[in-house]
Design a protein around this motif. Structure first.
Motif, PDB file in Angstrom:
ATOM      1  N   LYS A 143       0.825  -1.209   0.000  1.00  0.00           N
ATOM      2  CA  LYS A 143       0.000   0.000   0.000  1.00  0.00           C
ATOM      3  C   LYS A 143       0.856   1.255   0.000  1.00  0.00           C
ATOM      4  CE  LYS A 143      -0.767   0.302   5.025  1.00  0.00           C
ATOM      5  NZ  LYS A 143      -1.798   0.290   6.076  1.00  0.00           N
ATOM      6  N   GLU A 144       2.153   1.124   0.303  1.00  0.00           N
ATOM      7  CA  GLU A 144       3.061   2.267   0.324  1.00  0.00           C
ATOM      8  C   GLU A 144       3.904   2.340  -0.946  1.00  0.00           C
ATOM      9  OE1 GLU A 144       5.353   2.227   3.951  1.00  0.00           O
ATOM     10  OE2 GLU A 144       3.756   1.141   4.995  1.00  0.00           O
ATOM     11  N   ILE A 145       3.833   1.309  -1.775  1.00  0.00           N
ATOM     12  CA  ILE A 145       4.635   1.229  -2.998  1.00  0.00           C
ATOM     13  C   ILE A 145       3.685   1.052  -4.173  1.00  0.00           C
ATOM     14  CG2 ILE A 145       6.411  -0.062  -4.231  1.00  0.00           C
ATOM     15  CD1 ILE A 145       7.417  -1.061  -1.509  1.00  0.00           C
ATOM     16  N   ALA A 146       3.659   2.011  -5.087  1.00  0.00           N
ATOM     17  CA  ALA A 146       2.721   1.957  -6.212  1.00  0.00           C
ATOM     18  C   ALA A 146       3.474   1.866  -7.529  1.00  0.00           C
ATOM     19  CB  ALA A 146       1.824   3.192  -6.210  1.00  0.00           C
ATOM     20  N   TYR A 147       2.843   1.190  -8.479  1.00  0.00           N
ATOM     21  CA  TYR A 147       3.454   1.008  -9.800  1.00  0.00           C
ATOM     22  C   TYR A 147       2.368   1.163 -10.860  1.00  0.00           C
ATOM     23  CZ  TYR A 147       5.617  -1.358 -13.804  1.00  0.00           C
ATOM     24  OH  TYR A 147       6.088  -1.659 -15.057  1.00  0.00           O
ATOM     25  N   VAL A 148       2.673   1.943 -11.896  1.00  0.00           N
ATOM     26  CA  VAL A 148       1.784   2.063 -13.058  1.00  0.00           C
ATOM     27  C   VAL A 148       2.601   1.727 -14.287  1.00  0.00           C
ATOM     28  CG1 VAL A 148       0.237   3.541 -14.381  1.00  0.00           C
ATOM     29  CG2 VAL A 148       0.498   3.909 -11.932  1.00  0.00           C
ATOM     30  N   GLY A 149       2.142   0.738 -15.061  1.00  0.00           N
ATOM     31  CA  GLY A 149       2.878   0.295 -16.237  1.00  0.00           C
ATOM     32  C   GLY A 149       2.413   0.971 -17.513  1.00  0.00           C
ATOM     33  N   ALA A 150       3.003   0.531 -18.613  1.00  0.00           N
ATOM     34  CA  ALA A 150       2.767   1.177 -19.903  1.00  0.00           C
ATOM     35  C   ALA A 150       1.790   0.424 -20.784  1.00  0.00           C
ATOM     36  CB  ALA A 150       4.100   1.344 -20.649  1.00  0.00           C
ATOM     37  N   ASN A 151       1.112  -0.600 -20.247  1.00  0.00           N
ATOM     38  CA  ASN A 151       0.171  -1.387 -21.042  1.00  0.00           C
ATOM     39  C   ASN A 151      -1.207  -1.312 -20.396  1.00  0.00           C
ATOM     40  OD1 ASN A 151      -1.084  -3.199 -22.769  1.00  0.00           O
ATOM     41  ND2 ASN A 151      -0.263  -5.009 -21.737  1.00  0.00           N
ATOM     42  N   PRO A 152      -1.923  -0.198 -20.558  1.00  0.00           N
ATOM     43  CA  PRO A 152      -3.173  -0.018 -19.818  1.00  0.00           C
ATOM     44  C   PRO A 152      -4.268  -1.001 -20.189  1.00  0.00           C
ATOM     45  CG  PRO A 152      -2.926   1.706 -21.478  1.00  0.00           C
ATOM     46  CD  PRO A 152      -1.637   0.948 -21.435  1.00  0.00           C
ATOM     47  N   ALA A 158      -4.268  -4.468 -18.212  1.00  0.00           N
ATOM     48  CA  ALA A 158      -3.966  -4.436 -16.783  1.00  0.00           C
ATOM     49  C   ALA A 158      -5.158  -4.766 -15.881  1.00  0.00           C
ATOM     50  CB  ALA A 158      -3.418  -3.061 -16.407  1.00  0.00           C
ATOM     51  N   LEU A 159      -6.385  -4.634 -16.385  1.00  0.00           N
ATOM     52  CA  LEU A 159      -7.562  -4.875 -15.550  1.00  0.00           C
ATOM     53  C   LEU A 159      -8.384  -6.036 -16.109  1.00  0.00           C
ATOM     54  CD1 LEU A 159      -8.831  -1.261 -14.691  1.00  0.00           C
ATOM     55  CD2 LEU A 159      -7.368  -2.761 -13.327  1.00  0.00           C
ATOM     56  N   ASP A 160      -9.165  -6.647 -15.240  1.00  0.00           N
ATOM     57  CA  ASP A 160     -10.047  -7.754 -15.618  1.00  0.00           C
ATOM     58  C   ASP A 160     -11.162  -7.220 -16.523  1.00  0.00           C
ATOM     59  OD1 ASP A 160     -11.981  -9.783 -15.730  1.00  0.00           O
ATOM     60  OD2 ASP A 160     -11.565 -10.460 -13.688  1.00  0.00           O
ATOM     61  N   PRO A 161     -11.285  -7.731 -17.754  1.00  0.00           N
ATOM     62  CA  PRO A 161     -12.306  -7.190 -18.670  1.00  0.00           C
ATOM     63  C   PRO A 161     -13.734  -7.519 -18.273  1.00  0.00           C
ATOM     64  CG  PRO A 161     -11.236  -9.096 -19.642  1.00  0.00           C
ATOM     65  CD  PRO A 161     -10.487  -8.793 -18.382  1.00  0.00           C
ATOM     66  N   ARG A 210      -5.407   6.587 -17.389  1.00  0.00           N
ATOM     67  CA  ARG A 210      -5.757   7.445 -16.256  1.00  0.00           C
ATOM     68  C   ARG A 210      -6.386   6.631 -15.128  1.00  0.00           C
ATOM     69  NH1 ARG A 210      -8.979  12.085 -19.340  1.00  0.00           N
ATOM     70  NH2 ARG A 210      -8.959  10.579 -21.038  1.00  0.00           N
ATOM     71  N   ALA A 211      -7.177   5.626 -15.494  1.00  0.00           N
ATOM     72  CA  ALA A 211      -7.780   4.774 -14.467  1.00  0.00           C
ATOM     73  C   ALA A 211      -6.701   4.028 -13.681  1.00  0.00           C
ATOM     74  CB  ALA A 211      -8.753   3.783 -15.099  1.00  0.00           C
ATOM     75  N   LEU A 212      -5.639   3.600 -14.358  1.00  0.00           N
ATOM     76  CA  LEU A 212      -4.565   2.905 -13.665  1.00  0.00           C
ATOM     77  C   LEU A 212      -3.766   3.850 -12.775  1.00  0.00           C
ATOM     78  CD1 LEU A 212      -3.217   0.433 -16.355  1.00  0.00           C
ATOM     79  CD2 LEU A 212      -4.835   0.027 -14.509  1.00  0.00           C
ATOM     80  N   ILE A 213      -3.663   5.105 -13.177  1.00  0.00           N
ATOM     81  CA  ILE A 213      -3.028   6.098 -12.297  1.00  0.00           C
ATOM     82  C   ILE A 213      -3.863   6.274 -11.036  1.00  0.00           C
ATOM     83  CG2 ILE A 213      -2.409   8.547 -12.089  1.00  0.00           C
ATOM     84  CD1 ILE A 213      -1.691   8.436 -15.103  1.00  0.00           C
TER      85      ILE A 213
END
Length: 607
Positions: A91-100, A103-106, A164-167
């Motif tokens: 919860k203190e370490i966040a990561y956002v990748g380049a493949n939006p 990244a989420l369950d469809p 933006r949602a992943l951010i």
């Protein structure tokens, strides 16, 4: 006494270990991330940026392996922590990748997935509070109608909105540090500019330190306190952004700066339009497209999302025609009409004198052969278990080329043409770089010898070096085959480099069409100025963000206000703008714009 670093990286090395041997990916990486600092890391594709960003959060999986070094957070080397001890730190370490998009369950709504993540890392937060937090953050990163979007599925989000949602997903728990890996590359210029401001706000309001990884020095320079230049897995230079730009020390840094596209300087490209005479190759005439979306609060009710509204323009043979605008403006919906993946509700799309909505059978198959798409995502657009040769030959099978020998001959010829080695014919796409994957996509489109290539954000996931190589390839293919290109993009610098004419879209409408030079030096619409003011560049800006950049969010395409749809965000709007809708008006001999200000004294918008 100075505060200790949030993160200390010492002598970090990562290797690729396979049956054929071991290869170094990163070596001798050392730096400190200070509290409230934004550390920029730049480098070309293949320099090791993404591997480094994942190593910082201990997400290195086989065949990659940590060879040596440490990543110290709260006096602990997180590379050595077992999952049970690392989990409370997530919860203190966040990561956002380049493949939006992957990244989420469809199968689950976007908002529900982010709420689930928050409640997993902050067990004391109730569901209603988590939902309020997510909707607030969706609005903060300028996702339109955040309360409604909260309940939508990933397939209903554009690529920019997914990023933006992943951010939001990363920020929801107020992390101590955030690793952002190429997060602005898939975003349109205005949203990318706002995300960079958001990064700075995070460091100031929430004491969040940021590692911002990017292939774009202009983007990094706008927010970073320090910049590390990565080449071949090593840090080759470390400077403040201003000094790095003014006095680069390493030849690799000098090369990166030389490849940055020029927009307004004397070195900027001069892109002239071919002769526009005779019959257009493509005409879109007053086309509209509305989607029915079920109302969540109603059993049988629907909302009408007006994605494309009364769009009209022509594309002539040999042109490079650009379509630009913010994420969600209707660019990709328009692409679906141009390629006959969908038909307009009203109006028509005419190609070679035929209304393509009326084509069927052999005529439709011929249209498919002549008009090909090259899409955005190089990683998910290729079947992973099919050989490269079979991928490229696929369209030939569909269009009746039954001889295996002829298909192979044609595939190998087009592979050579787009710069792919024949040795890759029997290989899987797994080991290819993003640039190589897009070359496979181009080859798959070119194998049918089309007249038109529609490029829907084709270069948005590539760094400047790879973009430059592919744009050179596109120019060579056009000169050899007489191709016509339609570039659908949010990358204004790329459009400046290659397009003859450009249409600017806002909320489903075309608000300006102009030749390249006029659009960039004398735009006729305030929205176009806002886009130009947000272009990441090292040049002196022709349009200042503080004068032009937009605030707030676009109106909902479900509930459009009366009058000009841009009026709520336009700094120059007046009474008439809120009551009447402007239409495209001639703005000199090189353009048209839909703005009442063109009718004012002199017919021009004040600078």
């Amino acid at each position: 006494m100075a505060n200790p670093p949030v993160l200390s990286v010492r002598d970090l090395a990562v290797e690729l270990r396979t049956e054929s041997g071991t290869r170094s990916i990163l070596s001798d990486i050392s730096f400190d991330l200070e509290p409230r600092q934004i550390m920029g890391i730049i480098g070309a594709s293949g320099s090791g940026k993404t591997v480094l960003s994942r190593a910082l959060v201990n997400w290195i999986d086989p065949p990659l392996a940590i060879a040596s070094g440490s990543v110290i957070y709260k006096s602990q080397n997180i590379l050595e922590l077992p999952p049970g001890q690392l989990r409370p730190l997530r919860k203190e370490i966040a990561y956002v990748g380049a493949n939006p998009m992957g990244a989420l369950d469809p199968t689950l709504p976007v908002g529900a997935q982010i709420v689930e993540k928050i409640r997993a890392v902050v067990p004391g937060m109730d569901k209603a509070e988590a939902q309020r937090r997510v909707i607030e953050l969706l609005g903060a990163v300028r996702i339109p109608s955040p309360a409604q979007r909260f309940h939508e599925y990933p397939s209903q989000f554009s690529g920019g909105m997914m990023q933006r949602a992943l951010i939001v997903d990363a920020l929801a728990t107020n992390p101590a540090f955030l690793v952002a890996d190429n997060v602005t590359q898939p975003l349109d210029v205005t949203v990318a500019a706002q995300v960079m401001r958001l990064m700075r706000e995070l460091t100031e309001r929430f004491d969040t330190a940021v590692v911002f990884v990017s292939s774009s020095l202009p983007t990094v320079s706008e927010a970073a306190d320090q910049v590390l230049v990565l080449a071949d897995g090593r840090i080759v230079e470390r400077q403040t952004p201003a000094k790095l730009i003014r006095e680069p020390q390493h030849p690799y840094t000098v090369q990166l700066i030389s490849e940055i596209p020029q927009i307004w300087t004397a070195a900027a490209p001069v892109v002239e339009s071919p002769e526009r005479s005779g019959t257009p190759l493509i005409s879109i005439e007053d086309a509209t497209r509305t989607y029915r979306v079920r109302k969540r609060s109603s059993f049988a009710g629907y909302n009408n999302v007006r994605a494309v509204r009364n769009v009209t323009f022509d594309v002539y043979p040999g042109e490079n025609f650009g379509i630009v605008g913010e994420s969600g403006c209707g660019k990709s919906s328009l692409m679906r009409l141009l390629s006959r993946l969908e038909s307009p509700d009203t109006g028509r799309v005419v190609c070679d004198g035929q209304d393509i909505a009326k084509l069927s059978g052999a005529e439709l198959l011929k249209f498919r052969r002549d008009f090909q798409l090259v899409l955005q995502d190089p990683f998910n657009s290729l079947p992973p278990r099919t050989s490269i040769g079979a991928i490229i030959e696929g369209p030939l099978k569909v269009h009746g080329v039954n001889s295996a020998a002829k298909r192979r001959e044609r595939a190998l010829a087009v592979m050579h043409e787009v710069g792919l080695s024949a040795a890759l014919y029997d290989e899987l796409p797994l080991g290819l770089s993003a640039g190589q994957r897009q070359r496979v996509n181009v080859a798959r489109a070119m194998v049918l010898e089309p007249k038109v290539l529609i490029m829907d954000e084709t270069l948005s996931s590539l760094d400047q070096t790879e973009q430059f190589k592919l744009l050179k390839l596109f120019s060579q293919l056009q000169a050899k085959h007489g191709l016509t290109y339609i570039f659908i993009s949010h990358d204004m610098a790329m459009v400046r480099r290659v397009c003859n004419r450009i249409a600017v879209m806002y909320l489903g409408e075309v608000v300006e069409i102009a030749d390249n030079g006029k659009l960039f030096f004398d735009p006729g619409h305030p929205y176009t100025k806002a886009l130009l003011s947000a272009i990441p560049t090292l040049e002196k800006r022709r349009y200042r963000p503080e004068d032009c950049l937009l605030e707030g969010e676009p109106p909902s395409p479900i509930d459009l206000p009366p009058g000009c749809s841009f009026a709520s965000r336009c700094p120059k709007a007046f009474g008439r703008c809120h009551a009447e809708s402007p239409v495209l008006t001639v703005d000199g001999k090189e353009g048209m714009a839909a703005c009442f200000l063109l009718e004012s004294a002199g017919g021009r918008i004040a600078a």
